[in-house]
Design a protein around this motif. Structure first.
Motif, PDB file in Angstrom:
ATOM      1  N   ARG A  69       0.806  -1.219   0.000  1.00  0.00           N
ATOM      2  CA  ARG A  69       0.000   0.000   0.000  1.00  0.00           C
ATOM      3  C   ARG A  69       0.846   1.279   0.000  1.00  0.00           C
ATOM      4  O   ARG A  69       0.536   2.215  -0.733  1.00  0.00           O
ATOM      5  CB  ARG A  69      -0.964  -0.020   1.192  1.00  0.00           C
ATOM      6  CG  ARG A  69      -1.876   1.164   1.262  1.00  0.00           C
ATOM      7  CD  ARG A  69      -2.938   1.106   0.169  1.00  0.00           C
ATOM      8  NE  ARG A  69      -3.755   2.307   0.304  1.00  0.00           N
ATOM      9  CZ  ARG A  69      -4.140   3.050  -0.714  1.00  0.00           C
ATOM     10  NH1 ARG A  69      -3.840   2.705  -1.938  1.00  0.00           N
ATOM     11  NH2 ARG A  69      -4.848   4.125  -0.510  1.00  0.00           N
ATOM     12  N   PRO A  70       1.926   1.377   0.786  1.00  0.00           N
ATOM     13  CA  PRO A  70       2.749   2.586   0.721  1.00  0.00           C
ATOM     14  C   PRO A  70       3.311   2.839  -0.681  1.00  0.00           C
ATOM     15  O   PRO A  70       3.339   3.978  -1.144  1.00  0.00           O
ATOM     16  CB  PRO A  70       3.870   2.321   1.729  1.00  0.00           C
ATOM     17  CG  PRO A  70       3.245   1.385   2.719  1.00  0.00           C
ATOM     18  CD  PRO A  70       2.343   0.499   1.904  1.00  0.00           C
ATOM     19  N   VAL A  73       0.519   4.273  -2.792  1.00  0.00           N
ATOM     20  CA  VAL A  73       0.287   5.682  -2.475  1.00  0.00           C
ATOM     21  C   VAL A  73       1.364   6.557  -3.120  1.00  0.00           C
ATOM     22  O   VAL A  73       1.060   7.613  -3.678  1.00  0.00           O
ATOM     23  CB  VAL A  73       0.217   5.900  -0.939  1.00  0.00           C
ATOM     24  CG1 VAL A  73       0.220   7.382  -0.592  1.00  0.00           C
ATOM     25  CG2 VAL A  73      -1.015   5.218  -0.359  1.00  0.00           C
ATOM     26  N   THR A 129       3.624   3.007  13.126  1.00  0.00           N
ATOM     27  CA  THR A 129       3.359   2.495  11.784  1.00  0.00           C
ATOM     28  C   THR A 129       1.986   2.880  11.272  1.00  0.00           C
ATOM     29  O   THR A 129       1.764   2.899  10.079  1.00  0.00           O
ATOM     30  CB  THR A 129       3.503   0.967  11.745  1.00  0.00           C
ATOM     31  OG1 THR A 129       2.629   0.396  12.715  1.00  0.00           O
ATOM     32  CG2 THR A 129       4.931   0.556  12.002  1.00  0.00           C
ATOM     33  N   PHE A 133       2.925   6.185   6.844  1.00  0.00           N
ATOM     34  CA  PHE A 133       2.684   6.473   5.441  1.00  0.00           C
ATOM     35  C   PHE A 133       1.352   7.179   5.273  1.00  0.00           C
ATOM     36  O   PHE A 133       0.371   6.610   4.825  1.00  0.00           O
ATOM     37  CB  PHE A 133       2.716   5.186   4.608  1.00  0.00           C
ATOM     38  CG  PHE A 133       4.080   4.608   4.530  1.00  0.00           C
ATOM     39  CD1 PHE A 133       5.015   5.146   3.666  1.00  0.00           C
ATOM     40  CD2 PHE A 133       4.468   3.569   5.335  1.00  0.00           C
ATOM     41  CE1 PHE A 133       6.299   4.639   3.591  1.00  0.00           C
ATOM     42  CE2 PHE A 133       5.739   3.050   5.271  1.00  0.00           C
ATOM     43  CZ  PHE A 133       6.658   3.591   4.396  1.00  0.00           C
ATOM     44  N   THR A 134       1.335   8.418   5.691  1.00  0.00           N
ATOM     45  CA  THR A 134       0.180   9.254   5.448  1.00  0.00           C
ATOM     46  C   THR A 134       0.577  10.302   4.436  1.00  0.00           C
ATOM     47  O   THR A 134       1.740  10.596   4.259  1.00  0.00           O
ATOM     48  CB  THR A 134      -0.312   9.945   6.736  1.00  0.00           C
ATOM     49  OG1 THR A 134       0.763  10.715   7.257  1.00  0.00           O
ATOM     50  CG2 THR A 134      -0.785   8.941   7.758  1.00  0.00           C
ATOM     51  N   THR A 135      -0.403  10.852   3.778  1.00  0.00           N
ATOM     52  CA  THR A 135      -0.081  11.892   2.819  1.00  0.00           C
ATOM     53  C   THR A 135       0.343  13.121   3.581  1.00  0.00           C
ATOM     54  O   THR A 135      -0.344  13.567   4.486  1.00  0.00           O
ATOM     55  CB  THR A 135      -1.286  12.218   1.924  1.00  0.00           C
ATOM     56  OG1 THR A 135      -2.373  12.556   2.756  1.00  0.00           O
ATOM     57  CG2 THR A 135      -1.645  11.044   1.041  1.00  0.00           C
ATOM     58  N   GLU A 142      -3.298   6.127   5.364  1.00  0.00           N
ATOM     59  CA  GLU A 142      -3.009   5.497   4.094  1.00  0.00           C
ATOM     60  C   GLU A 142      -4.238   4.867   3.443  1.00  0.00           C
ATOM     61  O   GLU A 142      -4.360   4.848   2.242  1.00  0.00           O
ATOM     62  CB  GLU A 142      -1.904   4.455   4.235  1.00  0.00           C
ATOM     63  CG  GLU A 142      -2.316   3.253   5.039  1.00  0.00           C
ATOM     64  CD  GLU A 142      -1.283   2.163   4.982  1.00  0.00           C
ATOM     65  OE1 GLU A 142      -1.307   1.376   4.031  1.00  0.00           O
ATOM     66  OE2 GLU A 142      -0.461   2.117   5.890  1.00  0.00           O
TER      67      GLU A 142
END
Length: 151
Positions: A69-70, A73, A129, A133-135, A142
């Motif tokens: 997923r990261p 993104v 965690t 990985f957020t915008t 995410e």
């Protein structure tokens, strides 16, 4: 004799190399803005071409099979930035170039934070965690990032 710049990234971590690539995108976007302000179409196109080449390089190096997923993104981010830079170039629009710079800088800063955290000794490194990985622009988790991602 080689210059300092030639050896500047020797021994750099993979994250430091990614940060350097983001710095390159930002530098070329500023060059494109300067070219727009001086009505230099050739310089604008050259700067945009170099910035887009870096975006393409970053995009093609993603390992979707490993990154999950990261990586997905990041692929969406690169596609959005690519489109925004193209739109800015076609319209010779300084505001769009600035918007692209802000987005790239925020992602660069997120990578820089990862580099700083990974440089800490393992016993003191604590990475959340769920937010790793957020915008960067909006801190969307995410799971929601692709549906609201704008560049």
């Amino acid at each position: 004799m080689t210059s300092y710049k030639d050896h500047m990234l020797d021994g750099a971590s993979p994250v430091d190399l990614v940060v350097a690539l983001y710095d390159g995108i930002i530098r070329f976007l500023y060059d494109a803005i300067d070219a727009v302000e001086h009505a230099d179409i050739t310089a604008r196109r050259a700067s945009v071409k170099r910035a887009l080449a870096i975006v393409i390089h970053l995009q093609t190096r993603l390992r979707m099979d490993i990154g999950g997923r990261p990586a997905q993104v990041l692929a969406e981010f690169y596609a959005s930035i690519f489109a925004l830079i193209l739109q800015a170039s076609v319209a010779a629009d300084v505001q769009r170039f600035n918007r692209a710079i802000v987005c790239v800088r925020e992602m660069r800063n997120a990578w820089r934070q990862i580099a700083l955290q990974s440089a800490q000794p393992p016993a003191t490194t604590a990475i959340n965690t769920s937010r790793a990985f957020t915008t960067p622009a909006t801190n969307i988790p995410e799971s929601d990032a692709s549906s609201r991602w704008t560049a």
